[in-house]
Design an enzyme around this catalytic site. Structure first.
Site, mmCIF file in Angstrom:
data_model
loop_
_atom_site.group_PDB
_atom_site.id
_atom_site.type_symbol
_atom_site.label_atom_id
_atom_site.label_comp_id
_atom_site.label_asym_id
_atom_site.label_seq_id
_atom_site.Cartn_x
_atom_site.Cartn_y
_atom_site.Cartn_z
ATOM 1 N N LYS A 40 1.027 -1.456 0.039
ATOM 2 C CA LYS A 40 -0.138 -0.196 -0.177
ATOM 3 C C LYS A 40 0.719 0.855 0.005
ATOM 4 O O LYS A 40 0.166 2.287 -0.793
ATOM 5 C CB LYS A 40 -1.244 -0.023 1.228
ATOM 6 C CG LYS A 40 -1.995 1.184 1.859
ATOM 7 C CD LYS A 40 -3.025 0.830 2.097
ATOM 8 C CE LYS A 40 -2.895 0.916 3.231
ATOM 9 N NZ LYS A 40 -2.599 2.658 4.306
ATOM 10 N N GLN A 93 4.827 9.109 7.390
ATOM 11 C CA GLN A 93 3.705 10.282 6.326
ATOM 12 C C GLN A 93 4.201 11.390 6.676
ATOM 13 O O GLN A 93 4.221 12.504 5.895
ATOM 14 C CB GLN A 93 2.432 9.716 7.087
ATOM 15 C CG GLN A 93 1.837 9.125 6.658
ATOM 16 C CD GLN A 93 0.300 8.295 7.425
ATOM 17 O OE1 GLN A 93 -0.274 8.988 7.932
ATOM 18 N NE2 GLN A 93 -0.348 7.663 6.118
ATOM 19 N N ASP A 148 1.709 -1.265 11.943
ATOM 20 C CA ASP A 148 0.318 -1.613 11.404
ATOM 21 C C ASP A 148 0.531 -2.895 11.696
ATOM 22 O O ASP A 148 -1.075 -3.442 11.747
ATOM 23 C CB ASP A 148 0.940 -1.898 10.294
ATOM 24 C CG ASP A 148 0.337 0.371 9.539
ATOM 25 O OD1 ASP A 148 0.374 0.408 9.929
ATOM 26 O OD2 ASP A 148 0.743 0.032 8.177
ATOM 27 N N LYS A 200 -4.683 5.549 14.589
ATOM 28 C CA LYS A 200 -5.038 4.868 13.269
ATOM 29 C C LYS A 200 -6.543 4.969 13.089
ATOM 30 O O LYS A 200 -7.268 6.021 13.204
ATOM 31 C CB LYS A 200 -4.159 3.773 13.172
ATOM 32 C CG LYS A 200 -2.641 3.629 13.862
ATOM 33 C CD LYS A 200 -2.269 3.906 13.171
ATOM 34 C CE LYS A 200 -0.668 4.169 13.099
ATOM 35 N NZ LYS A 200 -0.015 5.023 11.502
ATOM 36 N N ARG A 217 -6.581 1.706 17.471
ATOM 37 C CA ARG A 217 -6.202 0.532 17.501
ATOM 38 C C ARG A 217 -5.785 -0.456 19.262
ATOM 39 O O ARG A 217 -6.298 -1.374 19.658
ATOM 40 C CB ARG A 217 -5.251 0.003 16.918
ATOM 41 C CG ARG A 217 -5.938 0.464 15.009
ATOM 42 C CD ARG A 217 -4.745 -0.404 13.945
ATOM 43 N NE ARG A 217 -5.249 0.524 12.755
ATOM 44 C CZ ARG A 217 -4.508 -0.260 11.599
ATOM 45 N NH1 ARG A 217 -3.675 0.107 11.724
ATOM 46 N NH2 ARG A 217 -5.096 0.336 10.637
ATOM 47 N N ARG A 236 -7.597 -3.148 9.517
ATOM 48 C CA ARG A 236 -7.430 -4.174 9.947
ATOM 49 C C ARG A 236 -7.769 -5.004 11.649
ATOM 50 O O ARG A 236 -7.417 -5.962 11.740
ATOM 51 C CB ARG A 236 -5.702 -3.415 10.202
ATOM 52 C CG ARG A 236 -4.732 -3.395 9.051
ATOM 53 C CD ARG A 236 -3.222 -2.894 9.632
ATOM 54 N NE ARG A 236 -2.864 -1.861 7.724
ATOM 55 C CZ ARG A 236 -2.773 -2.558 7.106
ATOM 56 N NH1 ARG A 236 -2.604 -3.546 6.208
ATOM 57 N NH2 ARG A 236 -1.756 -1.459 5.794
HETATM 58 C C1 S3P Z 1 2.406 4.973 6.113
HETATM 59 C C2 S3P Z 1 2.864 5.073 7.618
HETATM 60 C C3 S3P Z 1 2.365 4.658 8.323
HETATM 61 C C4 S3P Z 1 1.385 3.553 8.761
HETATM 62 C C5 S3P Z 1 0.837 3.873 7.200
HETATM 63 C C6 S3P Z 1 0.907 3.892 6.183
HETATM 64 C C7 S3P Z 1 2.635 5.824 4.978
HETATM 65 O O1 S3P Z 1 1.384 5.818 9.225
HETATM 66 O O2 S3P Z 1 0.906 3.427 9.887
HETATM 67 O O3 S3P Z 1 -0.286 2.621 7.944
HETATM 68 O O4 S3P Z 1 2.658 5.216 3.517
HETATM 69 O O5 S3P Z 1 3.790 5.982 5.065
HETATM 70 P P1 S3P Z 1 2.440 7.022 9.991
HETATM 71 O O6 S3P Z 1 3.629 7.352 9.257
HETATM 72 O O7 S3P Z 1 1.781 7.191 10.837
HETATM 73 O O8 S3P Z 1 2.787 5.749 11.287
#
Ligand code: S3P
Length: 427
Positions: free
Chosen positions: A22, A169, A315, A342, A346, A388
């Site tokens: 993803k 992110q 995750d 999340k 969770r 999830r």
């Molecule tokens: C992701 C970063 C993670 C993860 C999310 C996808 C990404 O989140 O939990 O499912 O693609 O950069 P966070 O950056 O908020 O930890």
């Protein structure tokens, strides 16, 4: 859509080709759309979240065609992105929202963006704080802390930013804003989070360098198109890794799973708990390693999961919690307060669902204390509209005494549309 699942009446055997990653699929769309030339994306995850990113860039004027799990992106460069005629809808997708804020902040037009009820409750200030330091302007209720937001594009300047949260992110949003900011943008994190943005931006020709926990990016007029081969998502494979680990006598092979070190915390934990895992046919494409995983059940023991490993398996914690209910001893998960923000909280959702099945879990502020081994009864489970959580309950049903009835499985299409086909193939 409600779903009733029967316990497994024999061990699990077979092979699964897990869908594309993803995080990598989102980034392939974004960078391909901002690049000059044609980018082909193979094994793209055709899930709802990644399609939000596709639709966002189509609204920004990029031609993107999908043929099965292959995307064809006709990029004309960052500067060719056009003011969208409609508001951008990010659905349930935190990655689309946070990374797009980084992209949109420096573009010369205004964008209005909104999300579904879950995304609307998730914090955006963690991204907007550094972006505002770079000169970004947003307007919204609650001073731009949550969607809906209007992003009024501005010329941006580089910053040197230390991340207060362990979040790929946020890191990615700052780096993407840095791509069209004046000067050199530097981001430093306290634990390494997934580094797909850094790896893929490099493949697309960006001037980006990582040194330990610090990454620096220099502004770039345009990225150069390159093909992307998306590995299978280890976060999706995780459900079947645990399935094989909890159903005695099972052996499963998961093909072409992404093995980037920033994502493989689950493999370290499974091995520590007594699960046998072998890796074959390892390869690397575009800086991302992948291979075939074969997993076999063993005698399970408890572990402590804390510190720097948390971002490497964030995750996977819901499904690891299920595994811990089947391990002898007390498993402690801490330093995972991010789970509270999340798709749902969770920590609370996992505790409620698994305790409802008969587990013995105490929720803490930043994790869980799981007392094993407990047998699970089954019964009704809420999904909290979280993919999830729904998949965790479905995997639990393999070992419950009675059927499991999940109130709504529609959220699973967010990250793993073929989940039940794969489950039925090995059950
Ligand atoms: C992701 C970063 C993670 C993860 C999310 C996808 C990404 O989140 O939990 O499912 O693609 O950069 P966070 O950056 O908020 O930890």
């Amino acid at each position: 859509m409600e779903k009733r699942l029967k316990p497994a009446d024999h061990s699990l055997h077979g092979e699964i080709d897990v869908p594309g990653d993803k995080s990598i699929s989102h980034r392939a769309v974004m960078f391909g759309a901002m690049a000059q030339g044609v980018t082909r994306v193979r094994h793209f995850l055709d899930g709802e979240d990644c399609m939000r990113t596709v639709k966002a860039f189509q609204s920004l004027g990029v031609s993107i065609d999908k043929n099965g799990d292959e995307l064809h992106i006709d990029g004309k460069g960052i500067l060719a992105l056009k003011e969208p005629a409609e508001k951008l809808y990010f659905g349930n997708s935190g990655t689309t929202a946070r990374l797009m804020l980084g992209v949109l902040s420096g573009l010369p037009f205004t964008t209005h963006a909104y999300g579904d009820p879950s995304l609307t409750k998730r914090p955006m200030d963690r991204v907007m704080k550094p972006l505002k330091q770079m000169g970004a302007r947003v307007e919204g209720i609650d001073s731009g802390e949550y969607l809906p937001l209007s992003i009024i594009g501005q010329p941006l300047k580089a910053i040197d930013y230390t991340l207060p949260v362990k979040s790929a992110q946020v890191k990615s949003a700052v780096l993407l804003a840095g791509l069209h900011a004046e000067g050199k943008t530097t981001v430093t994190e306290s634990s390494l989070t997934r580094n797909h943005t850094e790896t893929m931006l490099k493949a697309f020709g960006a001037s980006i360098e990582s040194n330990g926990l610090t990454t620096t990016i220099t502004s770039e007029k345009s990225l150069i198109a390159t093909d992307v081969h998306v590995p299978g998502d280890i976060s999706s494979a995780a459900f079947f890794l645990v399935a094989a680990a909890i159903v005695p006598g099972s052996k499963l092979t998961l093909r072409r799973v992404g093995l980037n070190d920033t994502r493989t915390g689950i493999l370290d934990v499974l091995q520590k708990m007594g699960v046998y895992i072998t890796i074959e046919n390892e390869k690397e494409i575009g800086g991302e390693r992948f291979g075939d995983l074969t997993v076999e059940a063993g005698k399970l023991t408890s572990v402590i999961i804390e510190g720097d490993i948390i971002p490497r398996l964030i995750d996977e914690i819901p499904i690891l919690a299920l595994l811990a209910t089947q391990a002898e001893g007390t498993t402690i998960i801490r330093d995972a307060e991010e789970l509270r923000v999340k798709e749902t909280d969770r920590i609370s959702a996992v505790t409620t669902v698994l305790n409802g099945f008969g587990a013995s879990i105490e929720a803490t502020e930043d994790g869980m204390v799981i007392h094993g081994k407990t047998s699970l009864r089954g019964g009704k489970a809420a999904s909290y509209h979280d993919h999830r959580i729904a998949m965790m309950s479905a995997i639990a049903s393999l070992i419950t005494e009675k059927d499991v009835i999940i109130d709504d499985i529609s959220s699973i299409a967010i990250s793993y549309p073929s989940f039940f086909e794969d489950l039925n193939r090995i059950k």
